[in-house]
Motif scaffolding. Structure first.
Motif, mmCIF file in Angstrom:
data_model
loop_
_atom_site.group_PDB
_atom_site.id
_atom_site.type_symbol
_atom_site.label_atom_id
_atom_site.label_comp_id
_atom_site.label_asym_id
_atom_site.label_seq_id
_atom_site.Cartn_x
_atom_site.Cartn_y
_atom_site.Cartn_z
ATOM 1 N N ASN A 195 -20.533 -12.429 2.953
ATOM 2 C CA ASN A 195 -21.687 -11.780 3.576
ATOM 3 C C ASN A 195 -22.875 -12.743 3.566
ATOM 4 O O ASN A 195 -23.109 -13.454 2.578
ATOM 5 C CB ASN A 195 -22.054 -10.491 2.838
ATOM 6 N N ILE A 196 -23.651 -12.728 4.642
ATOM 7 C CA ILE A 196 -24.774 -13.652 4.811
ATOM 8 C C ILE A 196 -25.930 -13.210 3.925
ATOM 9 O O ILE A 196 -26.333 -12.042 3.952
ATOM 10 C CB ILE A 196 -25.204 -13.705 6.283
ATOM 11 N N THR A 197 -26.489 -14.179 3.144
ATOM 12 C CA THR A 197 -27.594 -13.847 2.232
ATOM 13 C C THR A 197 -28.886 -14.584 2.577
ATOM 14 O O THR A 197 -29.954 -14.174 2.145
ATOM 15 C CB THR A 197 -27.206 -14.177 0.778
ATOM 16 N N THR A 198 -28.826 -15.704 3.329
ATOM 17 C CA THR A 198 -30.040 -16.407 3.773
ATOM 18 C C THR A 198 -29.859 -16.822 5.221
ATOM 19 O O THR A 198 -28.726 -16.864 5.739
ATOM 20 C CB THR A 198 -30.331 -17.670 2.935
ATOM 21 N N TRP A 199 -30.977 -17.211 5.878
ATOM 22 C CA TRP A 199 -30.928 -17.494 7.323
ATOM 23 C C TRP A 199 -32.086 -18.431 7.661
ATOM 24 O O TRP A 199 -33.242 -18.120 7.361
ATOM 25 C CB TRP A 199 -31.070 -16.178 8.089
ATOM 26 N N ASN A 200 -31.808 -19.580 8.240
ATOM 27 C CA ASN A 200 -32.892 -20.521 8.547
ATOM 28 C C ASN A 200 -33.203 -20.538 10.038
ATOM 29 O O ASN A 200 -32.529 -19.888 10.857
ATOM 30 C CB ASN A 200 -32.567 -21.925 8.026
ATOM 31 N N GLU A 201 -34.252 -21.313 10.397
ATOM 32 C CA GLU A 201 -34.698 -21.373 11.788
ATOM 33 C C GLU A 201 -33.612 -21.926 12.696
ATOM 34 O O GLU A 201 -33.427 -21.458 13.835
ATOM 35 C CB GLU A 201 -35.956 -22.248 11.885
ATOM 36 N N GLY A 202 -32.872 -22.926 12.227
ATOM 37 C CA GLY A 202 -31.785 -23.487 13.030
ATOM 38 C C GLY A 202 -30.706 -22.460 13.313
ATOM 39 O O GLY A 202 -30.138 -22.415 14.413
ATOM 40 N N ALA A 203 -30.412 -21.599 12.322
ATOM 41 C CA ALA A 203 -29.410 -20.547 12.527
ATOM 42 C C ALA A 203 -29.899 -19.556 13.573
ATOM 43 O O ALA A 203 -29.127 -19.107 14.439
ATOM 44 C CB ALA A 203 -29.129 -19.838 11.200
ATOM 45 N N ARG A 204 -31.181 -19.191 13.509
ATOM 46 C CA ARG A 204 -31.728 -18.264 14.504
ATOM 47 C C ARG A 204 -31.654 -18.866 15.906
ATOM 48 O O ARG A 204 -31.247 -18.206 16.863
ATOM 49 C CB ARG A 204 -33.184 -17.947 14.163
ATOM 50 N N LYS A 205 -32.026 -20.149 15.999
ATOM 51 C CA LYS A 205 -32.029 -20.817 17.294
ATOM 52 C C LYS A 205 -30.619 -20.985 17.852
ATOM 53 O O LYS A 205 -30.394 -20.811 19.057
ATOM 54 C CB LYS A 205 -32.697 -22.188 17.129
ATOM 55 N N LEU A 206 -29.659 -21.308 16.999
ATOM 56 C CA LEU A 206 -28.296 -21.581 17.446
ATOM 57 C C LEU A 206 -27.516 -20.305 17.736
ATOM 58 O O LEU A 206 -26.837 -20.185 18.762
ATOM 59 C CB LEU A 206 -27.571 -22.421 16.390
ATOM 60 N N ASN A 207 -27.610 -19.316 16.829
ATOM 61 C CA ASN A 207 -26.774 -18.113 16.949
ATOM 62 C C ASN A 207 -27.475 -16.945 17.647
ATOM 63 O O ASN A 207 -26.825 -15.983 18.052
ATOM 64 C CB ASN A 207 -26.315 -17.655 15.557
ATOM 65 N N GLY A 208 -28.815 -16.997 17.736
ATOM 66 C CA GLY A 208 -29.526 -15.970 18.476
ATOM 67 C C GLY A 208 -29.930 -14.749 17.680
ATOM 68 O O GLY A 208 -30.566 -13.843 18.224
ATOM 69 N N TYR A 209 -29.562 -14.672 16.395
ATOM 70 C CA TYR A 209 -29.897 -13.514 15.574
ATOM 71 C C TYR A 209 -31.175 -13.772 14.785
ATOM 72 O O TYR A 209 -31.390 -14.873 14.266
ATOM 73 C CB TYR A 209 -28.775 -13.220 14.566
ATOM 74 N N GLU A 210 -32.031 -12.745 14.677
ATOM 75 C CA GLU A 210 -33.137 -12.778 13.736
ATOM 76 C C GLU A 210 -32.593 -12.536 12.335
ATOM 77 O O GLU A 210 -31.504 -11.967 12.171
ATOM 78 C CB GLU A 210 -34.187 -11.717 14.086
ATOM 79 N N ALA A 211 -33.347 -12.921 11.319
ATOM 80 C CA ALA A 211 -32.869 -12.796 9.937
ATOM 81 C C ALA A 211 -32.547 -11.352 9.576
ATOM 82 O O ALA A 211 -31.498 -11.061 8.972
ATOM 83 C CB ALA A 211 -33.914 -13.366 8.973
ATOM 84 N N HIS A 212 -33.416 -10.402 9.958
ATOM 85 C CA HIS A 212 -33.184 -9.006 9.570
ATOM 86 C C HIS A 212 -31.987 -8.397 10.288
ATOM 87 O O HIS A 212 -31.451 -7.367 9.873
ATOM 88 C CB HIS A 212 -34.443 -8.171 9.856
ATOM 89 N N GLU A 213 -31.532 -9.053 11.390
ATOM 90 C CA GLU A 213 -30.388 -8.527 12.127
ATOM 91 C C GLU A 213 -29.059 -8.966 11.515
ATOM 92 O O GLU A 213 -28.042 -8.291 11.701
ATOM 93 C CB GLU A 213 -30.428 -9.022 13.580
ATOM 94 N N ILE A 214 -29.064 -10.091 10.777
ATOM 95 C CA ILE A 214 -27.794 -10.688 10.373
ATOM 96 C C ILE A 214 -27.576 -10.733 8.867
ATOM 97 O O ILE A 214 -26.430 -10.705 8.405
ATOM 98 C CB ILE A 214 -27.665 -12.110 10.983
ATOM 99 N N ILE A 215 -28.668 -10.795 8.077
ATOM 100 C CA ILE A 215 -28.491 -10.858 6.620
ATOM 101 C C ILE A 215 -27.806 -9.586 6.130
ATOM 102 O O ILE A 215 -28.200 -8.469 6.488
ATOM 103 C CB ILE A 215 -29.842 -11.075 5.920
ATOM 104 N N GLY A 216 -26.769 -9.783 5.324
ATOM 105 C CA GLY A 216 -25.974 -8.662 4.818
ATOM 106 C C GLY A 216 -24.710 -8.424 5.625
ATOM 107 O O GLY A 216 -23.818 -7.680 5.189
ATOM 108 N N LYS A 217 -24.602 -9.074 6.819
ATOM 109 C CA LYS A 217 -23.409 -8.916 7.661
ATOM 110 C C LYS A 217 -22.375 -9.985 7.305
ATOM 111 O O LYS A 217 -22.697 -11.057 6.801
ATOM 112 C CB LYS A 217 -23.794 -9.036 9.143
ATOM 113 N N TYR A 218 -21.090 -9.640 7.615
ATOM 114 C CA TYR A 218 -19.985 -10.578 7.351
ATOM 115 C C TYR A 218 -20.049 -11.705 8.375
ATOM 116 O O TYR A 218 -20.287 -11.474 9.564
ATOM 117 C CB TYR A 218 -18.656 -9.841 7.443
ATOM 118 N N PHE A 219 -19.809 -12.934 7.936
ATOM 119 C CA PHE A 219 -20.025 -14.088 8.808
ATOM 120 C C PHE A 219 -19.016 -14.191 9.942
ATOM 121 O O PHE A 219 -19.147 -15.021 10.835
ATOM 122 C CB PHE A 219 -20.052 -15.377 7.976
#
Length: 646
Positions: free
Chosen positions: A176-200
């Motif tokens: 499960n995703i526990t942190t999220w950086n700017e590059g991840a947001r830019k590459l994958n399109g998810y905001e941190a609150h949308e993806i943290i806690g979800k299975y990768f």
């Protein structure tokens, strides 16, 4: 009688005990143990006190114990407060900075205990001090190290969060995703609150999830420490991108799995290029002869094939033109043949092939060598070539000669630097030509007032006054010349048809006193052309400076002779020369005399501006001047004009 003996014996025993106790205390060196009277004055002193505080007993006994405290503590009446607290609480303990005799500070643990007699009357205080400086330093060092760790952790967190070209995030042990950086947001399109806690596995295709590939990645990373892969991943909007992913297992000091770090890089562009190259290669293989003829016909690019070991296996016309080798001379040789010795010794050719394999292609610019040993600036692209089974069959190498571009870039950079210097010099000249006028006028007025005040006495100082007049005249000439230079920044002046013999006559008339004083001979030859279209004031300034310089720098042992001549060059330029038989100029000075305030000879009065002004005028009009000189023989200044004669 017996009771008197017993009393004496009891007194002796108490005295012996007190002596032993006193000797014990005085012998202690790790603690400062001493007594204070009720007002805080020192009454005893042991060896530990002498060692810790550096005072001998005769130096400190009778002094107040506040001697060991800082000025701030004394001002706050802290020593008195300690005695009050000891009386109130029965004892007082504290830690803080105290001072030795030499003024150095040490961290002290202090215990103060009030002492009473049998009638419960206060007779003083016992004070025990221990030097804890080493412990304090260790505590401070530990605290500092802890702060640095916290600071480094925060800096690292900010660094990771700020990276925009890589998706860097953490997973817990189950994925499960526990942190999220700017590059991840830019590459994958998810905001941190949308993806943290979800299975990768959200980034994987349905087929990959059904096959259990995300779980397989975690298992491999846990088993081997890390797992690296390339494949298609999916953004929030459903679009696919080709990703390089590295999954690393993270353990604590007890070897307990804390989770995983995952770094993802978008290699879609590289993948597209690889696919294009692959299909291009397939097409080439389908029609090898047509492709060979196509490549062989390219002249602007060196296109060649290398074996997996870097041996040249094909050669086109462009390669022959750029590198100078015939196909028969180079095929079968290692491609490092084109590199300088330093590059070969450092293993750079092999490094290029490794990087091309690792990254899918390698691009570089640098110096390469032709067959004749000359160097050229090359843009090089090396791409690995694989067969359908993904086996490496060699490399494609494309080289372009960018020497001319490199040369132009160097020239442009140098021109920009020179332009900046010239602009700064022009600004200085403009400011100087204006700012110096008022001080010179003041000097002239002051000199006139001085002459008037001296009256007849001035005759006794005539030599000094004459020199002062001369110096002011020279300074006015310098400022006037600077003004001419400054005005050149604005305009070259209006052009007109100028009669050269008339202009020369005007110039020689203006310097007639100089010509007469030196007995100079002016010889004119305008057989080449007699008129020129140019700015009259600028051409007059050119002739004035060149002719007057020729006379001023005359050889002391011969009559000055100045020749002014015109001729038409074979290139169509109109050339005017001013030759003299004077002192001449040494070769190391000829390149400097056109600079501002530069002079070849210092014994002749001058400002060092005249030739600079001449060069500036000609540069502004797009014309040129050169000097040919022989020391002790004379000089020839040759000017070539692009303007046509009338």
């Amino acid at each position: 009688m017996n009771s008197e003996s017993e009393a004496v014996s009891h007194v002796d025993t108490n005295k012996a005990t007190e002596d032993n106790f006193r000797l014990l205390i005085e012998g202690i060196t790790d603690y400062a143990i001493f007594l204070l009277d009720p007002s805080g004055y020192i009454t005893t002193w042991n060896a530990g006190a002498a060692r810790i505080k550096q005072y001998a007993a005769d130096e400190i006994i009778g002094k107040h114990f506040s001697t060991f405290y800082s000025a701030e503590a004394k001002a706050a009446e802290y020593p008195a407060y300690e005695l009050q607290e000891a009386l109130k609480q029965g004892h007082f303990e504290d830690e803080g900075w105290r001072l030795r005799k030499d003024g150095t500070a040490f961290w002290a643990n202090v215990v103060i205990t009030p002492i009473y007699n049998q009638a419960r009357e206060l007779i003083g205080f016992a004070k025990i001090t221990r030097d804890l400086s080493e412990r304090k330093k260790a505590e401070d060092d530990l605290l500092k190290a802890f702060d640095e760790v916290k600071e480094n952790e925060e800096r690292f967190r900010q660094l990771v969060e700020g990276v925009a070209d890589y998706a860097i995030f953490m997973l817990d042990p189950v994925g499960n995703i526990t942190t999220w950086n700017e590059g991840a947001r830019k590459l994958n399109g998810y905001e941190a609150h949308e993806i943290i806690g979800k299975y990768f596995a959200k980034f994987y295709s349905r087929e990959a999830v059904e096959q259990g590939f995300p779980a397989y990645e975690l298992q491999q990373a846990k088993q081997n420490g890390r797992f690296e892969d390339e494949g298609w991943r999916y953004r929030k909007d459903g679009s696919a991108f080709w990703a390089n992913t590295v999954l690393t297992a993270i353990y604590d000091s007890q070897k307990q799995l804390l989770g995983f770090s995952k770094i993802t890089r978008d290699l879609t562009e590289r993948k597209k290029l690889e696919q294009q190259l692959y299909w291009t290669n397939q097409e080439l293989k389908e029609n090898e002869e047509r492709s060979r003829l196509l490549i062989d016909s390219v002249k602007d690019y060196a296109i060649l094939m290398l074996s997996p070991d870097g041996i040249v296996s094909s050669w086109n016309v462009g390669a022959e033109r750029i590198k100078g080798y015939k196909a028969a001379e180079i095929i079968g040789k290692h491609f490092s043949t084109f590199y300088p010795r330093e590059a070969i010794e450092s293993g750079f050719p092999q490094y290029e092939l490794r990087k091309a394999l690792d990254q899918g292609h390698f691009e570089d610019e640098g110096w390469r060598l032709r067959k004749d040993g000359t160097a050229f600036w090359a843009n090089v692209v090396i791409t690995p070539i694989h067969n359908p089974a993904r086996e490496l069959i060699g490399f494609a190498k494309v080289t372009r000669d960018l020497t001319e571009r490199r040369r132009n870039e160097d020239l442009m950079r140098k021109n920009n630097e020179l332009l900046k210097i010239n602009n700064e010099l022009d600004n200085f000249v403009y400011a100087a030509s204006h700012d110096l006028k008022s001080p010179i006028i003041n000097l002239e007025g002051l000199l006139a007032a001085l002459k008037e005040d001296l009256g007849p006495e001035g005759e006794h100082h005539s030599e000094v006054l004459t020199r002062m007049d001369g110096a002011i005249t020279i300074l006015k000439k310098v400022v006037s010349d600077l003004g001419d230079v400054a005005r050149l920044q604005q305009s070259n002046g209006e052009t007109e048809s100028i009669n050269l013999p008339d202009l020369l006559a005007e110039v020689t008339g203006n310097i007639s006193e100089l010509i007469a004083a030196s007995n100079a001979e002016i010889i004119a030859d305008f057989s080449g052309f007699k008129s020129l279209t140019y700015s009259r004031k600028n051409l007059r300034s050119i002739l004035f400076n060149l002719v007057s310089n020729a006379i001023k720098y005359a050889h002391p042992q011969r009559r000055p002779q100045v020749r002014v001549k015109t001729h038409l060059a074979s290139t169509g330029l109109y050339c005017l020369s001013v030759a003299d038989n004077g002192l001449g100029i040494t070769s190391n000075q000829t390149s400097k005399i056109f600079s501002l305030f530069k002079r070849a000879h210092d014994h002749v009065e001058g400002s060092g501006i005249g030739l600079y002004l001449v060069k500036k005028i000609l540069d502004n009009s797009g014309d040129s001047i050169v000097v040919d000189s022989v020391p002790d023989k004379g000089s020839v200044f040759s000017i070539c004009f692009k303007q046509k004669a009338s």
